[in-house]
Design a protein around this motif. Structure first.
Motif, PDB file in Angstrom:
ATOM      1  N   GLU A   1       0.832  -1.192   0.000  1.00  9.13           N
ATOM      2  CA  GLU A   1       0.000   0.000   0.000  1.00  9.13           C
ATOM      3  C   GLU A   1       0.871   1.248   0.000  1.00  9.13           C
ATOM      4  O   GLU A   1       1.867   1.339   0.718  1.00  9.13           O
ATOM      5  CB  GLU A   1      -0.916   0.014   1.222  1.00  9.13           C
TER       6      GLU A   1
ATOM      7  N   TRP B   1      -0.369  -1.541  -4.766  1.00  3.99           N
ATOM      8  CA  TRP B   1       0.586  -1.651  -5.869  1.00  3.99           C
ATOM      9  C   TRP B   1       1.140  -3.075  -5.988  1.00  3.99           C
ATOM     10  O   TRP B   1       1.382  -3.747  -4.986  1.00  3.99           O
ATOM     11  CB  TRP B   1       1.769  -0.716  -5.647  1.00  3.99           C
TER      12      TRP B   1
ATOM     13  N   ALA C   1      -3.224   3.728  -2.390  1.00  2.00           N
ATOM     14  CA  ALA C   1      -3.478   2.742  -3.447  1.00  2.00           C
ATOM     15  C   ALA C   1      -2.726   1.453  -3.141  1.00  2.00           C
ATOM     16  O   ALA C   1      -1.808   1.421  -2.316  1.00  2.00           O
ATOM     17  CB  ALA C   1      -3.034   3.305  -4.800  1.00  2.00           C
TER      18      ALA C   1
ATOM     19  N   VAL D   1      -0.197   0.100 -10.224  1.00  5.85           N
ATOM     20  CA  VAL D   1      -1.343   0.237  -9.330  1.00  5.85           C
ATOM     21  C   VAL D   1      -2.380  -0.813  -9.696  1.00  5.85           C
ATOM     22  O   VAL D   1      -2.779  -0.935 -10.863  1.00  5.85           O
ATOM     23  CB  VAL D   1      -1.963   1.644  -9.429  1.00  5.85           C
TER      24      VAL D   1
ATOM     25  N   LYS E   1      -6.792   1.578  -7.237  1.00 13.10           N
ATOM     26  CA  LYS E   1      -6.502   3.007  -7.185  1.00 13.10           C
ATOM     27  C   LYS E   1      -6.924   3.593  -5.826  1.00 13.10           C
ATOM     28  O   LYS E   1      -7.648   2.955  -5.048  1.00 13.10           O
ATOM     29  CB  LYS E   1      -7.226   3.708  -8.324  1.00 13.10           C
ATOM     30  N   SER E   2      -6.455   4.793  -5.559  1.00 12.82           N
ATOM     31  CA  SER E   2      -6.728   5.431  -4.265  1.00 12.82           C
ATOM     32  C   SER E   2      -8.217   5.687  -4.039  1.00 12.82           C
ATOM     33  O   SER E   2      -8.658   5.827  -2.899  1.00 12.82           O
ATOM     34  CB  SER E   2      -5.943   6.746  -4.150  1.00 12.82           C
TER      35      SER E   2
END
Length: 550
Positions: free
Chosen positions: A279, A285, A283, A298, A301-302
């Motif tokens: 994290e 990854w 997000a 990613v 996504k955030s």
């Protein structure tokens, strides 16, 4: 005796020679390299085996070559062996041993060139996978031809191949497609970043025919109807186009099903639990740089939405759950980054990254009168599979696309591939098959058969060259499979056609006038039958027809 047979003989002979002289036979390579010399006067085949292992066993390579030559000369299949240079072996086969290649071809028939090296291996071969937002463009057309040929080649080596089309029916491109259909139906300009072309207007009209009330629906519901029906219409068009091109798939996998079934969410949670995702900045990854990617990717996504790679990860996991040992992805020139990320996905699930193979195909250009052809009559902005077939036909289209390595861009000369002459490679190969078919028909009319041929009579330079070329075919197919390079088959077929045309120009196959059939006619007829068989086998592997008449 094929090159593979000779390689086995060389290895067995070298083992005996080394063992008898108390030298280490374990240094011998698993597969001995045998090649055809560029100059036929040097022999039928050559090998550098003595030079390859001489120092390893503490022997002078040329002296070792002499020992091998002496041992080989005692074999009935070998006519002569000469030592050249620092330790090359030039080998000439006995006429009957060389002629046995013809017998092998005729006995195996359509199975000649097949093997079981991939037996027990389940392979998922994904190719084309064009977005259902328009007809298949030239890049997808290249993968259609190459992918189908590769599937045939891998199957010929014993692989259990599933041809799969990944149907991209999830994401922003589908929304743009739906908005483009709505705009066409309303007579409005194409939306920004939308799709244009006559096919959009046609599809919009078909949607209205299927749902006459569609334009009266609320905006959101209206777009969903255009999306649903329009995507189905385009997908059916794509499938029909591919089928007419000789390409059919075993599985049509819908990307959207991964999201609807929860497979994406489950795959992400699995990777979180295993520590494969980290994290950062809100997000999640994937550390794909460890596997050659240029940056980490990613996955979530955030804002909590899944990135595109999330579907790829879930899709790979789905393939493995279906029992595939190898997943081959055939992707376009702008997809190099997928190599690292897909291998990273495999590793993240605990698989060997080599479970994934990614083949990248380069661009295709059409040329007429020395100038590029860029526009389609129906698609507007790009040339499509349908356009190419209309211009030069299915056989020429497939052959022209398979003929070159996929990692190189190609220019297809439309005038060349529409012509009937030796400069057109597909015509050159197909004409050889048709001419051979004509000879075999004429032989039948004359009552000449290839029964019990004395193949040791095939001693002329052109006969020997043609026989040895036939013997290369199994090795070519094996290489095409292991290297994933179908173009090797096409190039071989051109070599074989050339060897046949030279043979035909220098040797009379059938008796003339009142001449009685002789053993040499029978032998040459058998050689013609074998050549016709291998041409047919090779053309079948690349999905091109083998015509009886032209």
């Amino acid at each position: 005796m094929t090159p593979a047979d000779l390689a086995d003989l060389l290895r067995a002979t070298a083992t005996d020679v080394l063992t008898s002289r108390d030298l280490d036979a374990s240094v011998l390579p698993a597969a001995v390299t045998v090649e055809r010399p560029r100059n036929p006067e040097h022999g039928d085949y050559a090998t550098n085996l003595a030079m390859q292992i001489g120092k390893k066993v503490g022997a002078n390579p040329r002296e070792l070559a002499g020992w091998l030559a002496e041992a080989l000369t005692g074999n009935a299949a070998i006519d002569a062996v000469d030592v050249a240079g620092p330790g090359f072996l030039n080998i000439r086969l006995a006429a009957d041993a060389q002629g046995a290649i013809v017998s092998d071809v005729l006995a195996a028939g359509a199975a000649y060139g097949s093997a079981d090296t991939l037996a027990g291996t389940r392979i998922n071969l994904e190719f084309v996978s064009a977005n259902p937002t328009g007809p298949i463009h030239l890049g997808g057309t290249r993968w259609a031809a190459v992918g189908d040929a590769l599937g045939r080649i891998l199957t010929a080596q014993g692989g259990d191949v599933t041809r799969e089309y990944y149907f991209n029916d999830h994401g922003a491109q589908i929304d743009r497609f739906a908005r483009s259909l709505v705009a066409a139906a309303l007579g409005e300009p194409t939306p920004e970043n939308g799709y244009a072309g006559a096919y959009i207007a046609d599809a919009a009209q078909q949607v209205q025919q299927a749902r006459p009330d569609v334009l009266s629906l609320p905006e959101g519901e209206r777009q969903e109807v255009f999306r649903s029906i329009g995507v189905d219409l385009m997908f059916e068009h794509i499938k029909t186009t591919l089928h007419d091109f000789g390409v059919d798939f075993d599985v049509y996998f819908h990307e959207n099903s991964l999201f609807e079934s929860g497979a994406v969410a489950r795959a992400v949670e699995t990777l979180k639990d295993s520590g494969a995702l980290y994290e950062k900045d809100g997000a999640w990854w994937l550390e794909s740089t460890r596997f050659g990617d240029d940056k980490d990717r990613v996955v979530i996504k955030s804002d909590g939405n899944a990135a595109y790679i999330a579907g790829d990860i879930a899709y790979f996991q789905d393939k493995r759950k279906r029992g595939f040992d190898l997943a081959i992805y055939m992707l376009g020139a702008d997809h190099h980054g997928y190599i690292g990320r897909l291998k990273a996905a495999a590793a993240a699930f605990g698989d060997d990254p080599d479970t994934v193979e990614v083949l990248i195909g380069q661009m295709v250009n059409l040329v007429r009168d020395g100038k590029p052809v860029r526009m389609s009559k129906r698609a507007g902005t790009v040339v499509t599979l349908d356009d190419l077939v209309e211009l030069i036909g299915v056989d020429a289209a497939r052959y022209s696309l398979v003929r070159s390595s996929v990692d190189t861009s190609i220019d297809i000369d439309l005038e060349l591939y529409a012509s009937e002459g030796n400069e057109n490679p597909v015509y050159y190969v197909q004409y050889a098959h048709a001419r051979l078919s004509s000879i075999l028909r004429s032989a039948s009319d004359l009552g000449v058969t290839a029964d019990a041929p004395d193949l040791a009579l095939l001693v002329s330079e052109q006969e020997g060259d043609l026989v040895r070329t036939l013997g290369e075919y199994p090795r070519v197919v094996a290489s095409a499979a292991s290297l994933r390079e179908p173009h090797r088959i096409a190039r071989y077929l051109e070599e074989l056609a050339g060897a046949y045309h030279r043979f035909y120009g220098a040797n009379r196959v059938l008796p003339q006038g009142d001449e009685e059939p002789a053993p040499i006619h029978t032998a040459r007829l058998a050689l013609c039958g074998a050549t016709r068989q291998v041409l047919a086998n090779g053309l079948n592997l690349i999905g091109v027809s083998a015509p009886e008449k032209m």
